[in-house]
Structure formats: C-alpha cells, structure tokens
Enzyme design. Structure first.
Site, PDB file in Angstrom:
ATOM      1  N   SER A 169      41.883  42.601  45.323  1.00 58.68           N
ATOM      2  CA  SER A 169      42.084  42.041  43.982  1.00 58.68           C
ATOM      3  C   SER A 169      42.420  40.567  44.076  1.00 58.68           C
ATOM      4  O   SER A 169      42.952  40.087  45.099  1.00 58.68           O
ATOM      5  CB  SER A 169      43.229  42.776  43.274  1.00 58.68           C
ATOM      6  OG  SER A 169      43.607  42.119  42.071  1.00 58.68           O
ATOM      7  N   TYR A 209      51.808  46.684  42.274  1.00 57.15           N
ATOM      8  CA  TYR A 209      50.348  46.591  42.391  1.00 57.15           C
ATOM      9  C   TYR A 209      49.942  45.411  43.271  1.00 57.15           C
ATOM     10  O   TYR A 209      49.160  45.551  44.218  1.00 57.15           O
ATOM     11  CB  TYR A 209      49.739  46.438  40.999  1.00 57.15           C
ATOM     12  CG  TYR A 209      48.239  46.248  40.983  1.00 57.15           C
ATOM     13  CD1 TYR A 209      47.381  47.327  41.133  1.00 57.15           C
ATOM     14  CD2 TYR A 209      47.678  44.980  40.822  1.00 57.15           C
ATOM     15  CE1 TYR A 209      46.000  47.158  41.125  1.00 57.15           C
ATOM     16  CE2 TYR A 209      46.307  44.791  40.809  1.00 57.15           C
ATOM     17  CZ  TYR A 209      45.472  45.879  40.967  1.00 57.15           C
ATOM     18  OH  TYR A 209      44.115  45.697  40.950  1.00 57.15           O
TER      19      TYR A 209
END
Length: 681
Positions: free
Chosen positions: A558, A571
């Site tokens: 990400s 996350y």
C-alpha cells in the site's frame, strides 16, 4: 452414394456431438466423421456433390459447422489419379486445397481421403477402447472374424492417408454385407446409408466388442497385485502426490513449462498395483490419438507405494535423466534429414504406484486430456491382454506419426501462446475486489489461477465466472493458519501440478486512532497481513524451490507502507511489514530464480471488500466527506487526478510477472495516480 440435400451436414453435426459425448466411443478431439450430400454451386447454380468432414484438430463432442471441412466430391476422388503411393502421402494433404468447395471451412485432416473414397453416405472413424483392444491384440485378425463374423473386416495397420482410404474403399466394395472395419493397431471405421444407420453401426461394433471382452477376458489380465504396490488410503496418497508434485512438474518442464493434472482414478491405481504394469508401460500406447498426447511411453516410478518422499524424489530424478536419454535415442534412431526437430525429451505421463498419475501439457485442458487418453490406453491394454496379448504398432510407425510433417503443420497452425501460458498462479483474498481483478487478468493472459479466500463458496463462484476448472479453481484459505495455508497450496498442486506465481493480496483494514486501536485489533491486522503474507510466501517458496523453475511472489502492499496518515496505525504498520518482506525475500530467494516484488495501491474504493466493510466509512469520516465521494476525493489529491480501480492494480501485477521484467526484483510499484508524499526514496 449420397443423401439428397445439404441437411446431411446438420445430421452429421448432431451425430458427431452424440458420439463425442460418449467416453466409450472416443475422447476429446479424437476420431472424425463425415457426410456426403448435394448443395448448389454458387458459381453455376447447379447441384454439386459435396463431402462434409470434421476438420483437423476439431472435437466431435463440441463440433459446429465452422469445424467442418467442405470439399467437392468429384474433385476429391479425382485426386486419386495423381496419388503416387504411400511414400507420398504428405503431398496429398496440400492437394486437398484444389478440391475445397467455396472457402472450404476448416483445414481437412489426413483422414479426409478415407471419408471421400468409401462409397457410403455417412462414415465414422472412431477410437473406442474396446475397438482398439481388438485392434492391438496379437491375434486381432482372428478375433475380428470370431467376434463380428463377416459384418466387420480386419484391416492391417497402415498409416492414415490415401492408401488406407483406398484399402477400406476396396474392402467395402468386396464385402457388401460389411458395416465397418477394425483398423489394426488403431481403431474402427463404420458406415451407413443414413446418419442414424452409421451411428447405429458404430455403436454395434463397440458394444459387441465390449460384450465379448466382458464375457471372454481372463481374470486379472494385468497379473496379480504386487506386494506393496496397492493404492494408499486417499488422504495419504493425496499428501504424497502434493509432496511429489513440485519435483515432477519441474522434471516435466525441463524443455518447456508444462501445466500438470493429477488423477488417482481407480483404473490407474489398479493398473499400477498389478505385476504386468512394467512390461505394458514399456510397450507404449498404440493408437495415434493416444501417443500424440501422451508420448510413446510414460515415466514410471519403480518403487512401492510406501516408499518415502525423499527416496521417491531421488529415484524420479534418476529415471527422468534416463528417460531423456532414451527419448533422444528413439528420435535419433528414426529421424531423417527432413524430420521436424525434436519436440522435447521430457515425459508427458508420470505414473507413481499407490498414488496415481501426473499428466502434462501446454495448458490445463491439454494436461487433463493427456491423462484421459492414458486411461483409455490402460483400458485398451486390459482388453487386449484379457483376450490375447497386447501388441501395439512398432516403434518406427509411432515415430512416423509423431514426427509426421502433417502433424508438425497442425502444430504450426495453433495460435501463438498468451504471455502467461503455462504459468500457475495463486491469488489470496481473490473472491472480490483487487484480488478478483488480479485473478481475472492473469487468467486472461493465459495463466491457470487458483482463487484462495476465507469464503469457499465465493472463491468457487469467482473461479467459475473467470473460466471454469481448466482455467480457475476456488479454494478455502485462512492465511493466518499455517496448516490451512499448506492445505491450500496442496490443492493448487493437485489441481494444476505446480505453482509459479503467488500474489499476497488477502487483507483487511481497521481505521482507528491510536487510542481506539485495541490489542485484538492489532493482532488481527498483523495475523492476516504480516503473518499471513509470511506464511503464504514461506510455503509457496518451498514449492518454487523444489520445482527449480524460478517464479514470482508479489505483495499487494500500500501507499501507506511509506506514507504516514492519521487513524490507521495497525493497517499502515502491517503494510510496512509487508513492504520489507518484499526486500528481505528478494534478497534471500534470488539464488533460486524467484523474483519478489510489491505493488503499492492507494484509494481503491470501487469494488473493494475492505472499503465496503467499514474502512470506507471511517476514512470518509476522517476526511469530513460523504462515503460515496471517497473515490473522487482520493483522485483529486493525486498528481494525475485519476481514480485508482482494481484493474489498475491487476495490470501492474501482470506487468511485473512478464518476461519484460525478468531482471527486476525487490521493486515496489506505486499504483496511486501520483501521491508525492509516497514517492519511493
């Protein structure tokens, strides 16, 4: 003799589909059928007699009008006047072009001559197990007379072509009571005045042969069961098959990457348990449709069922080395200056007593069909040994078929392989969103894909949508449980024989501030993504190393792995973990030819399971916007002002796995439409 209208073609297609759907009759792409009739010549407006015949490489079970070759019967039969004998068969296929009607339809096969020369409105040439059993029996001619009387006539082995067509045409003319022939070493031919009559005659020959074998075959045609060679219990044999699969797939792919198929059909297990299987496998298959797909002989592990995996692998490597030497010698014995180049010396069928059969091909369908044909060959051997002695055509004739210029021409007509043809991919978390888009793209580019997801039903539904069992399979996978990961990879190995490309995509996201993030939240996030990626990569890498074919591991990380934003501590931390796993594994696995790379997406809202499960609402709240505007919001903060969708991520995964990036490992590719704060440094 002809029927009166071009409806003969429609009858032919219907008959072909019925015959091709019956595994007792023929297998995929096996055999051919024809019909004669009349139609108007568009150039003259006059009726002309035509032959419709299944074209080269087609399949009876799925035959449509586009798969038929269409020829003028007068011109086809006229070619007999220029036929120069059996040594000149090859030039006659090119001559078919001068007999085509209109655009001619599909390419005519070498059997076209037989269909045109036999004086019957409808002709079937088929490869039923029972018929080939008679055809390959040492005393097949005597058995033919005994079983069928004068209704079926024996024809000694002859390579398909004009001379065989002339021989069968003469037999029909000389035996008006005959309805067909047994072709020595090969199969059957039957005919009729109507399509129904031809089909009935074909089925009568097959059913009569089956009944005779059932009634008269001796018990235990393959001999008694060898001690230690009986089938292992299902769970044990599947575990051993999965353990052996990477090594076997690597051996079968020395010349070119192959997709595999595993079968533990009872027919195979019983054959490998019997005392005569070493002798019979060494004799090889006989019917051209069989050995063109299986090679003339299989590789057979000569160890009992309970031999341990390491000993079996060591012996397989020795046997493979000898197989290549023997196959090269076979080629050298028979090749002439005009022969096509050797097509590879690796086996297409590998038999493991107590476990089953691995079959290989350029794609999953080809691999599966190769295995089905070897099951047919076993059935043929059983019938021939039960009534007599199995006596296949000799080696020189096999070579003449296998390396026939006409067979080479058929191979050259095949379409160019897709970029990922022959590669096997595992994508985790692939039942929806980014994972599904990746699986869809990889399959579209030629890969076989296994969709792994917590939800088995959704994984299977996604696989069915992408293309069915020869293209995609769905398996259950909890990536945070190593046993579950190992089971999932075993399913991949049993489905497609190996593994080349792994995409660590499974994930979830908890959008919470530091103080709202609980220990359970942290553990869940890291279990699925950091630990889960590690477990998948670790167990997949073992397979890639054992295969010895290199491979790719791709992490869907990400933008957040390098960019610090609010309210996503768990996350982003786990994404940073994944990003460093890429670098660590690239350094460690490079010596095995395994490339490890990452993709860094951002703001993939559309179709995302993560965003739909609450992450989107939380991120929208963080930014003070409506959730429905989140995709547009992310787009506007990028340099390119474009929204990122799952297909953009899939395109990056595809690109990094192609040969264009063969020298790239340890790379992270941003797919974020340009976020300056996330530029890699």
């Amino acid at each position: 003799m002809t029927t009166t209208t071009s409806t003969a073609a429609a009858d032919l297609i219907a008959r072909s589909n019925r015959l091709g759907a019956d595994p007792r009759v023929t297998n995929y792409a096996g055999g051919n059928t024809s019909a004669k009739g009349t139609a108007l010549d568009p150039a003259t407006g006059e009726p002309v007699e035509l032959l419709w015949v299944k074209g080269s490489g087609g399949d009876l079970g799925t035959l449509t009008e586009s798969g038929l070759a269409v020829l003028r019967l007068d011109r086809l039969r006229g070619l007999a006047n220029v036929y120069r004998g059996p040594e000149h068969e090859d030039e006659m296929v090119a001559a078919f072009d001068y007999a085509l009607h209109g655009k001619g339809g599909a390419a005519p096969s070498i059997d076209t001559a037989m269909h045109g020369l036999v004086d019957a409105a409808h002709v079937d040439h088929l490869h039923p197990d029972a018929g080939i059993a008679i055809a390959t029996a040492a005393d097949g001619e005597r058995l033919t007379a005994e079983i069928f009387g004068g209704r079926v006539v024996w024809v000694p082995w002859r390579r398909p072509g004009w001379q065989l067509g002339l021989d069968i045409a003469a037999i029909k003319a000389e035996n008006p009571e005959a309805i067909g022939t047994i072709l020595g070493g090969h199969g059957i031919t039957a005919w009729g005045d109507t399509s129904d009559e031809a089909e009935a005659n074909s089925r009568w020959i097959i059913e009569t042969a089956e009944a005779h074998i059932a009634e008269h075959a001796r018990p235990e045609p393959f001999g008694p069961v060898l001690e230690g060679y009986a089938a292992l219990p299902e769970t044990e044999r599947h575990a051993k098959a999965a353990a052996l699969a990477p090594t076997i797939r690597g051996l079968a792919s020395q010349d070119a990457p192959q997709v595999g198929h595993f079968s533990d059909d009872e027919v195979v297990l019983d054959f490998l348990a019997a005392a005569e299987h070493p002798r019979l496998t060494a004799l090889g298959t006989s019917c051209p449709d069989h050995f063109l797909r299986t090679k003339v002989t299989p590789l057979v592990l000569d160890l009992p069922a309970d031999a341990d995996v390491d000993a079996s692998i060591a012996r397989l490597r020795e046997l493979h080395e000898q197989y290549r030497v023997d196959y090269q010698a076979y080629y050298d014995r028979h090749a002439t200056p005009g022969s096509p180049a050797i097509r590879g010396a690796d086996p297409l069928i590998v038999l493991v007593p107590g476990v089953g059969m691995f079959s290989f091909g350029k794609d999953a369908q080809t691999a599966r069909v190769a295995g089905e044909f070897y099951v047919n060959a076993i059935n043929v051997m059983r019938g021939a040994e039960g009534l007599s002695t199995y006596a296949p055509i000799d080696e020189v004739e096999k070579f003449r078929i296998e390396y026939w210029a006409l067979e080479e021409a058929k191979l050259q007509r095949l379409p160019k392989p897709k970029p990922l043809a022959g590669r096997i991919a595992l994508v985790t978390g692939a039942a929806s969103g980014i994972g599904k888009a990746i699986a869809t793209r990889l399959a579209a580019e030629g890969a076989c894909v296994v969709i792994a997801d917590l939800d088995l039903g959704r994984a299977q539904a996604a696989a069915a949508e992408i293309g069915g069992p020869d293209v995609a399979r769905g398996v259950a996978a909890n990536v945070s449980d190593e046993t579950a990961v190992q089971d999932s990879i075993a399913e991949v190995l049993l489905a497609f024989g190996g593994l080349d490309l792994v995409v660590n995509n499974a994930g979830l996201s908890l959008s919470k501030s530091l103080f709202d993030t609980t220990e359970a939240d942290w553990d869940l996030q890291h279990d699925v993504m950091a630990k889960g990626s590690f477990l998948v990569a670790k167990n997949a890498a073992r397979v890639l190393v054992d295969q010895g074919l290199g491979g790719d591991i791709v992490y869907i990380s990400s933008k957040n792995s390098v960019f610090a934003g609010p309210n996503n501590i768990a996350y982003s931390a786990t994404k940073a973990d994944q990003a460093h796993q890429v670098r660590l594994l690239a350094a460690e696995l490079g010596e095995h030819g395994i490339r490890v790379n990452g993709i860094n997406p951002d703001g993939v809202v559309r179709g995302s399971g993560i965003f739909a499960s609450g992450w989107g609402a939380n991120r929208a709240k963080t930014y003070g916007i409506d959730e429905q505007d989140l995709g547009a919001f992310y787009a506007q903060r990028t340099i390119l002002k474009r929204e990122v969708v799952p297909e953009n991520v899939a395109a990056a995964v595809y690109a990094i796995c192609t040969s264009d990036f063969s020298h790239t490992t340890g790379l992270h590719i941003p797919v974020d439409a340009g976020v300056a704060a996330a530029f890699l440094r």
